[in-house]
Design a protein around this motif. Structure first.
Motif, short mmCIF file in Angstrom:
data_model
loop_
_atom_site.label_atom_id
_atom_site.label_comp_id
_atom_site.label_asym_id
_atom_site.label_seq_id
_atom_site.Cartn_x
_atom_site.Cartn_y
_atom_site.Cartn_z
N LEU A 1 0.86 -1.20 0.00
CA LEU A 1 0.00 0.00 0.00
C LEU A 1 0.89 1.25 0.00
O LEU A 1 2.08 1.17 0.33
CB LEU A 1 -0.89 0.01 1.25
CG LEU A 1 -1.88 -1.16 1.42
CD1 LEU A 1 -2.57 -1.08 2.78
CD2 LEU A 1 -2.93 -1.17 0.30
N THR A 2 0.30 2.39 -0.34
CA THR A 2 1.09 3.62 -0.31
C THR A 2 1.42 3.96 1.14
O THR A 2 0.77 3.45 2.07
CB THR A 2 0.30 4.82 -0.90
OG1 THR A 2 -0.81 5.08 -0.03
CG2 THR A 2 -0.17 4.55 -2.30
N ILE A 3 2.38 4.83 1.34
CA ILE A 3 2.81 5.18 2.70
C ILE A 3 1.65 5.83 3.49
O ILE A 3 1.47 5.55 4.68
CB ILE A 3 4.08 6.07 2.68
CG1 ILE A 3 4.67 6.24 4.07
CG2 ILE A 3 3.85 7.41 2.03
CD1 ILE A 3 5.39 5.03 4.60
N GLU A 4 0.85 6.64 2.80
CA GLU A 4 -0.29 7.28 3.47
C GLU A 4 -1.32 6.24 3.90
O GLU A 4 -1.88 6.31 4.99
CB GLU A 4 -0.99 8.29 2.53
CG GLU A 4 -0.17 9.52 2.17
CD GLU A 4 0.83 9.27 1.05
OE1 GLU A 4 0.77 8.19 0.42
OE2 GLU A 4 1.69 10.13 0.83
N GLU A 5 -1.51 5.25 3.02
CA GLU A 5 -2.46 4.18 3.34
C GLU A 5 -1.97 3.34 4.52
O GLU A 5 -2.76 2.95 5.39
CB GLU A 5 -2.66 3.26 2.13
CG GLU A 5 -3.57 3.84 1.07
CD GLU A 5 -3.87 2.79 0.02
OE1 GLU A 5 -4.95 2.19 0.07
OE2 GLU A 5 -3.01 2.58 -0.86
N ARG A 6 -0.65 3.06 4.52
CA ARG A 6 -0.12 2.22 5.61
C ARG A 6 -0.26 2.93 6.95
O ARG A 6 -0.55 2.31 7.97
CB ARG A 6 1.34 1.86 5.32
CG ARG A 6 1.45 0.76 4.28
CD ARG A 6 2.87 0.39 4.00
NE ARG A 6 3.45 1.24 2.97
CZ ARG A 6 4.73 1.55 2.87
NH1 ARG A 6 5.60 1.11 3.76
NH2 ARG A 6 5.17 2.30 1.90
N LEU A 7 -0.07 4.27 6.91
CA LEU A 7 -0.25 5.04 8.14
C LEU A 7 -1.71 5.01 8.58
O LEU A 7 -2.02 4.76 9.75
CB LEU A 7 0.21 6.50 7.92
CG LEU A 7 0.03 7.45 9.09
CD1 LEU A 7 0.85 6.99 10.31
CD2 LEU A 7 0.47 8.87 8.72
N ALA A 8 -2.62 5.20 7.63
CA ALA A 8 -4.05 5.18 7.94
C ALA A 8 -4.46 3.79 8.46
O ALA A 8 -5.27 3.68 9.39
CB ALA A 8 -4.86 5.54 6.70
N HIS A 9 -3.89 2.76 7.84
CA HIS A 9 -4.17 1.38 8.25
C HIS A 9 -3.78 1.19 9.73
O HIS A 9 -4.56 0.67 10.53
CB HIS A 9 -3.37 0.45 7.32
CG HIS A 9 -3.44 -1.00 7.69
ND1 HIS A 9 -2.55 -1.58 8.57
CD2 HIS A 9 -4.26 -2.00 7.31
CE1 HIS A 9 -2.83 -2.87 8.70
NE2 HIS A 9 -3.87 -3.15 7.94
#
Lengths: 143, 139
Positions: free
Chosen positions: B9-17
């Motif tokens: 996943l993108t870095i933003e998605e991984r953070l949101a995850h």
């Protein structure tokens, strides 16, 4: 309860556990993204302190000798570490001869039966299949 | 514990995850050690930057809203988040009513039907079976 028990080991044992993982990651002189992700995941599970993590990442660059890694592990920690180094070794899709040799050394050090590696590899495949079945459920949604 | 695609996943998605997992773990009002282990493990396998991990840990007492985390996630990210939300909820040994409610909400946002959600619950139960086999061998 969470089935994993790494976090229940002593701090020193968790550190030794992680050093063994670092050692294993470098056995074939390659560090793939899959191996790195597995390594980081196991470090997370071990709940190491930030300072310990830093030391472990250094160990990844210059791994300590195998004897040193094994010296700090109790029987229980050693067996858990063995399970997870098998997972690490398999993370890139294959377990090469160098990795098998090291795994056999660890098994001998722990005094485990000769078929331990075979059983753990079989279990690893089962785990991978379980993980894939999770993706299959998610993928079905896209169809 | 086994290889995952969450690090794709993108870095933003991984953070949101990761932030979503904190929200799920803390929804029942307490954060037990098993949940922390699971969150740290998920942040590890998603190879989140160490500084981002600190940001996530800082939200442990003040988790973000589920909707805010979910809107950052792609369709596949939402589904992985749903799967991992069930894993995180299960790791303290039982599903709290609030956890079940929040999982249902995530499933709705991810457009996952009830039948598939049941399959995910079953899949998580199978995890314990797979894991116990290694425990039997190791003890």
């Amino acid at each position: 309860m969470l089935p994993d028990t790494i976090h229940k080991l002593s701090r020193e044992e968790r550190f030794s556990y992680a050093r063994l993982l670092a050692f294993m990651a470098r056995v074939d002189n390659e560090l793939t993204v899959d191996e790195m992700a597995m390594f980081e995941q196991r470090l997370g599970t071990a709940l190491l302190s930030p300072k310990q993590r830093e030391l472990i990442r250094q160990a990844l660059k210059t791994p300590p000798p195998l004897d040193e890694c094994l010296a700090g592990l109790s029987d229980e920690a050693g067996r858990l570490a063995l399970r997870d180094v098998v997972l690490m070794a398999a993370a890139d899709g294959t377990v090469d001869d160098d990795e098998k040799e090291v795994l056999s050394e660890i098994i001998a050090h722990l005094g485990l039966p000769d078929d331990s590696l075979e059983r753990l590899l079989k279990w690893t495949v089962e785990g991978y299949n379980w993980m894939q079945s999770g993706y299959d459920i998610l993928n079905d949604l896209a169809e | 514990m086994f290889p995952d695609m969450v690090n794709g996943l993108t870095i933003e998605e991984r953070l949101a995850h990761a932030q979503l997992m904190v929200a799920v773990a803390s929804v029942d009002g307490e954060l037990v050690q098993e949940e922390l282990v699971m969150i740290e493990s998920l942040m590890g396998k998603s190879m989140l930057h160490p500084e981002m991990r600190v940001d996530v840990r800082n939200t442990l007492n003040h988790p973000l809203e589920i909707e805010k985390c979910m809107e950052i996630l792609s369709n596949s990210g939402k589904k992985m988040a749903l799967r991992d939300a069930v894993l995180v909820s299960a790791c303290d040994g039982e599903y709290d009513k609030k956890e079940i409610r929040i999982i249902k909400k995530i499933a709705e946002i991810a457009e996952v039907d009830t039948e598939t959600l049941s399959q995910i619950y079953q899949w998580v139960e199978d995890y314990w079976g797979v894991y116990n086999k290694s425990t039997n061998f190791l003890t």
